[in-house]
Design an enzyme around this catalytic site. Structure first.
Site, PDB file in Angstrom:
ATOM      1  N   ASP A  77      54.092  44.395  74.024  1.00 23.63           N
ATOM      2  CA  ASP A  77      54.836  45.318  73.178  1.00 23.63           C
ATOM      3  C   ASP A  77      54.191  45.269  71.800  1.00 23.63           C
ATOM      4  OD1 ASP A  77      58.399  45.898  72.482  1.00 23.63           O
ATOM      5  OD2 ASP A  77      56.594  47.089  72.122  1.00 23.63           O
ATOM      6  N   ASP A 118      61.514  45.820  81.698  1.00 21.19           N
ATOM      7  CA  ASP A 118      61.414  44.429  81.214  1.00 21.19           C
ATOM      8  C   ASP A 118      62.740  44.074  80.565  1.00 21.19           C
ATOM      9  OD1 ASP A 118      60.770  45.816  78.428  1.00 21.19           O
ATOM     10  OD2 ASP A 118      61.199  43.688  78.043  1.00 21.19           O
ATOM     11  N   CYS A 177      69.982  32.630  99.535  1.00 24.29           N
ATOM     12  CA  CYS A 177      68.884  32.798  98.567  1.00 24.29           C
ATOM     13  C   CYS A 177      67.774  31.830  98.950  1.00 24.29           C
ATOM     14  CB  CYS A 177      69.366  32.527  97.145  1.00 24.29           C
ATOM     15  SG  CYS A 177      68.034  32.665  95.922  1.00 24.29           S
ATOM     16  N   CYS A 226      65.213  30.929  97.087  1.00 24.95           N
ATOM     17  CA  CYS A 226      64.452  30.401  95.943  1.00 24.95           C
ATOM     18  C   CYS A 226      64.398  28.882  96.002  1.00 24.95           C
ATOM     19  CB  CYS A 226      65.068  30.876  94.628  1.00 24.95           C
ATOM     20  SG  CYS A 226      66.429  29.876  94.016  1.00 24.95           S
ATOM     21  N   CYS A 253      67.790  27.186  95.181  1.00 24.29           N
ATOM     22  CA  CYS A 253      68.861  27.286  96.193  1.00 24.29           C
ATOM     23  C   CYS A 253      68.534  26.531  97.471  1.00 24.29           C
ATOM     24  CB  CYS A 253      69.158  28.746  96.503  1.00 24.29           C
ATOM     25  SG  CYS A 253      69.980  29.588  95.138  1.00 24.29           S
ATOM     26  N   HIS A 308      65.741  30.544  89.720  1.00 24.29           N
ATOM     27  CA  HIS A 308      66.662  31.327  90.546  1.00 24.29           C
ATOM     28  C   HIS A 308      66.839  32.750  90.006  1.00 24.29           C
ATOM     29  CE1 HIS A 308      70.128  32.659  92.811  1.00 24.29           C
ATOM     30  NE2 HIS A 308      70.624  33.048  91.637  1.00 24.29           N
TER      31      HIS A 308
END
Ligand SMILES: CO[C@@H]1O[C@H](CNc2nc3cc4c(=O)[nH]c(N)nc4cc3[nH]2)[C@H]2OC(C)(C)O[C@@H]12
Ligand SMILES: [Zn+2]
Length: 370
Positions: free
Chosen positions: A91, A264, A302, A304, A307, A333
């Site tokens: 940015d 974003d 989940c 991830c 998890c 997560h």
């Protein structure tokens, strides 16, 4: 040159593929984790890669102030500096100068501001912002613009939008990095005619992509959606469309529905550090005492890292103890949730089943937070 192709459509939603000049492929719609100071807070680049991130966001304003763009260039550029070899969008500072700097004064030539770090005085011109991004070597550089606060009068919005267009012209004429694309940023606040006039002027100048600015700046959700409803279809079909600073999981779903390709937001990473965790049935606040003895993962099913190994009770303990591992596990997560959401959306658009997927998405969330 940045390549972009729409490979499937489902209503206004688009499934696309973006290939950077360095040859990195970014499947869209895409969520970009925010890496403001050359790091996505608490995660290593390898962890980001294993989460499936393909492009991250860096900030001109922050990296200019610290460690300095010339220093990053001397050390091989931002990709080498942070050992992230997929894509980076930076940015331009247009927003950060307005949201972070201690004081600021906007002039035609540029913006005078005081650093939020040490109060030192600085003056950034559009050309400076482009030079900083050239030195950083990002794959996509954003024009230096004026992010309009909410609410503003129409006169203020018009004057600010016209300045953003003049600055965009100066950015386009600035020297950019090899392999660096430049996106224009559409301003005009909540006034549809100003937004369209801005877009036309930016298309006249010509950019590789077009961003929608000055949203997610405190306006009501329905205002953001009505601006998008009107503007998104006018954005060039064949170029990437980027909605800056957005947003919640629902915002991403509605943004895709309205034809946006890139997003974003600090939310998944910032909320993680505040103990707010995303699940398909809504958010949960891990410090809540009801999790003290909860042996379940954040969300059952989940996949991830967090998890698969840890209980809510353990994560609550870490968070209350302010253990550094709390921030890492929560961030892993939340970013997994956001990136998997976008992967599911890409699959649904590609299969032509986005509307039914969207209906399920809201049904699961109306089940109340877990
Ligand atoms: C929900 O997260 C909070 O809301 C801000 C994100 N909303 C946002 N709108 C933006 C607009 C522009 C723009 O018009 N121009 C340029 N160049 N960049 C922009 C960047 C933007 N980001 C985050 O910013 C803070 C840190 C204030 O809280 C977050
Ligand atoms: Zn998880």
């Amino acid at each position: 040159m940045l390549e972009f192709r729409v490979v499937a459509r489902d209503g206004r939603a688009r499934r696309g593929r973006l290939v950077t000049a360095r040859g990195v492929t970014v499947e869209t719609p895409v969520f970009m984790p925010v890496g403001t100071q050359a790091t996505v807070k608490s995660l290593s680049p390898d962890e980001l890669e294993s989460l499936g991130a393909s492009i991250i966001l860096g900030n001109t304003y922050h990296l200019y102030l610290r460690p300095g763009a010339e220093r990053v260039a001397r050390l091989g550029g931002l990709h080498r500096f942070m050992a992230w070899h997929r894509a980076i969008l930076t940015d331009s500072g247009g927003f950060q100068v307005f949201s972070l700097a201690r004081t600021r004064a906007v002039e035609e030539e540029g913006v005078r501001f005081q650093s939020h770090i040490d109060g030192s005085s600085h003056f950034i011109r559009p050309e400076t912002a482009m030079e900083i991004q050239r030195l950083l070597g990002s794959d996509i550089a954003m024009c230096f613009d004026e992010c309009t606060p909410y609410p503003v009068t129409r006169d203020y919005a018009e004057e600010s939008m016209r300045r953003t267009v003049r600055w965009a012209e100066r950015c386009r004429r600035s020297r950019t990095g090899d392999h660096q694309a430049v996106f224009g940023i559409v301003q005009g606040s909540v006034f549809a005619d100003l937004r369209k006039a801005c877009l036309e002027a930016l298309q006249e100048i010509g950019f590789e992509g077009y961003a929608v600015g000055s949203l997610s700046v405190g306006e009501p959700k329905e205002t953001m959606l009505s601006v998008l409803e009107e503007l998104a279809p006018c954005l060039p079909e064949e170029r990437p469309r980027y909605l800056m600073g957005v947003g919640t999981p629902e915002d991403l779903v509605e943004g895709v529905r309205l034809g946006i390709d890139m997003f974003d937001c600090v939310m998944p990473t910032r909320n993680a550090r505040n103990g707010a965790l995303f699940t398909s049935s809504g958010n949960l606040q891990i410090k809540n005492s009801r999790f003290a003895d909860d042996s379940e993962p954040i969300e059952r099913g989940c996949t991830c890292y967090t998890c698969r190994r840890f209980s809510r009770a353990y994560l609550r303990h870490l968070f209350l103890a302010r253990e550094l591992l709390a921030y890492r596990l929560n961030t892993l997560h939340n970013l997994h949730y956001y990136l998997k959401l976008m992967a599911d959306i890409r699959n649904a658009v590609e299969a032509g089943s986005f509307e039914s997927w969207r209906k399920d998405f809201y049904e699961r969330r109306s089940g109340g937070s877990s």
